[in-house]
Design an enzyme around this catalytic site. Sequence first.
Site, PDB file in Angstrom:
ATOM      1  N   SER A 128       0.796  -1.431   0.067  1.00  0.00           N
ATOM      2  CA  SER A 128      -0.630  -0.278  -0.035  1.00  0.00           C
ATOM      3  C   SER A 128       0.973   1.315  -0.742  1.00  0.00           C
ATOM      4  O   SER A 128       0.432   2.508  -0.433  1.00  0.00           O
ATOM      5  CB  SER A 128      -0.762   0.078   1.442  1.00  0.00           C
ATOM      6  OG  SER A 128      -0.014  -0.286   2.225  1.00  0.00           O
ATOM      7  N   LYS A 143     -12.068   0.140  -1.018  1.00  0.00           N
ATOM      8  CA  LYS A 143     -10.568   0.146  -2.005  1.00  0.00           C
ATOM      9  C   LYS A 143     -11.265   0.258  -3.592  1.00  0.00           C
ATOM     10  O   LYS A 143     -12.590   1.199  -4.029  1.00  0.00           O
ATOM     11  CB  LYS A 143      -9.400   0.028  -2.460  1.00  0.00           C
ATOM     12  CG  LYS A 143      -8.617  -0.043  -0.518  1.00  0.00           C
ATOM     13  CD  LYS A 143      -7.897  -0.029  -0.230  1.00  0.00           C
ATOM     14  CE  LYS A 143      -7.122  -0.193   1.154  1.00  0.00           C
ATOM     15  NZ  LYS A 143      -7.804   0.187   1.411  1.00  0.00           N
ATOM     16  N   HIS A 193      -4.599  -3.880  -2.868  1.00  0.00           N
ATOM     17  CA  HIS A 193      -5.001  -2.847  -2.767  1.00  0.00           C
ATOM     18  C   HIS A 193      -4.212  -3.331  -4.863  1.00  0.00           C
ATOM     19  O   HIS A 193      -4.267  -3.266  -5.543  1.00  0.00           O
ATOM     20  CB  HIS A 193      -3.445  -2.236  -2.808  1.00  0.00           C
ATOM     21  CG  HIS A 193      -3.619  -1.593  -2.040  1.00  0.00           C
ATOM     22  ND1 HIS A 193      -3.973   0.040  -1.860  1.00  0.00           N
ATOM     23  CD2 HIS A 193      -3.427  -1.944  -0.887  1.00  0.00           C
ATOM     24  CE1 HIS A 193      -4.206   0.795  -0.513  1.00  0.00           C
ATOM     25  NE2 HIS A 193      -3.688  -0.946   0.091  1.00  0.00           N
TER      26      HIS A 193
END
Lengths: 393, 81
Positions: free
Chosen positions: A186, A245, A214
Amino acid sequence: MGIFDKFARLASQLEQVRAAFGGINVVIEKILSPTEAIVNGKKVILAGTNNYLGLTFDKECIEAACQAIREEGTGTTGSRMANGTYYSHVILERELSEFFDKKATIVFTTGYTANLAILSTLVGREDIVLLDADCHASIYDGTRLGGVPVYRFRHNDVEDLEKRLKRLREKQPQANILIVIEGLYSMLGDRAPLKEIVAVKERYGAYLLIDEAHSLGVLGERGRGLAEEAGVEDKVDFIVGTFSKSLASIGGYCTSDYEELDLLRYASRPYVFTASLSPANIAAARTALRIIRERPELKERLWQNALKLYGRLKEMGFELGPEPSPIVAVRFREPERALSVWKGLLEQGVYVNMVLPPATPDGSALLRASVSAAHRPEQIEAISEAFSSFSPA
Amino acid sequence: MKREEIFETLEEILAEVLQKEVEIRPETTFEADLEVDSLKAMEILAAVEDRFDITVPINVLNEIKTVADFAEEIEKLLEEG
Ligand SMILES: Cc1ncc(COP(=O)(O)O)c(C=O)c1O
């Protein structure tokens, strides 16, 4: 001794920062779109989010979430183990299993709780966890909650991993060893050397868990993450991820080919002792998951933006993460410098994340820029322009 | 390995990682006396693992405040083999 005395050092550090730079906490006074907001009364480009596919304002996602609220209400008011498992939770789990082509999936209230639940329950005191030193706090916290012995290996260093694995295997030939890594890290946006890690894992008979927080929707032809991109999905035992996300909602999951994963529902405190996902979050996540499949052009646009920004900042001589990715981390040796550049960028209408030690991987200070599929080319240009007014040291 | 040898090796490792001469006594603390932060701690740990050929679980780190605590842990791990 007052109860807050232990924060005296923190308080004085904050005071120093405030005196030198003013406030460092950003309030989004009004969010305008996936890429724009009003901050300090001024319109800024958001270049520090995790909104990789830019779906927070997607019409279909919004519509689905609104409809879910109307039909199922604003909250479930209960745990998955009591009154909080709706049909939509079950359907979402089924859809995730289909998406990943896995046998079992559990959905959690956040990605943080997913890691907390899995790492505190799947492994216990008689097992061993080997984790990449740069793993997310939720992974560390999960292991602490369950009390499993934890060993760290140097970030992305397969040789170091193998050295530790070898020692541990010699000492405890029968122990279950779980290796924990992330897909895209990240902070620096670098990938794990997954193929090599899988080879080592197989050689020493360990299990592998990968947190694709991610990388969902970002890596792999179908957006299934690094495991798909590296072609080793059948060798990864557990995949953990989040809806917060690329899916632009909130929630977390763990998916696996081990059907016994289901047992964790009965054993895991962070699954049992918190309220389940709200209907709106589920509906938004389900819709975004469908969009990942239906609109591959979003991922393409994301990567065009990522390569563009990485390339431009590299040209300017900034010290960046080791490879281009939607997370473009700019490194500064001095935290003060990072702070002043961060503030300068904000004044020029660009918001990026600022990450200071000890939260950074290597003790340097980071400005973490991140791009979205929703950024228009001229916004990427504006972000680059803003950076160009600072010298890269 | 005797306690003194462990101490000597620790002193060498600390000098390397902290890049300064250090003089340690059993009651020397990592945080207050040696100013070891979490990153340095990681490096020290890795060096100790290599030098003594052991693996140290990070779970014990919370309990380790002084050089004597660390030496004791190392001794224990060496005995376990
Ligand atoms: C690697 C990783 N795992 C887990 C999480 C937690 O996800 P969530 O925001 O859904 O709690 C994050 C995000 O902060 C993350 O970066």
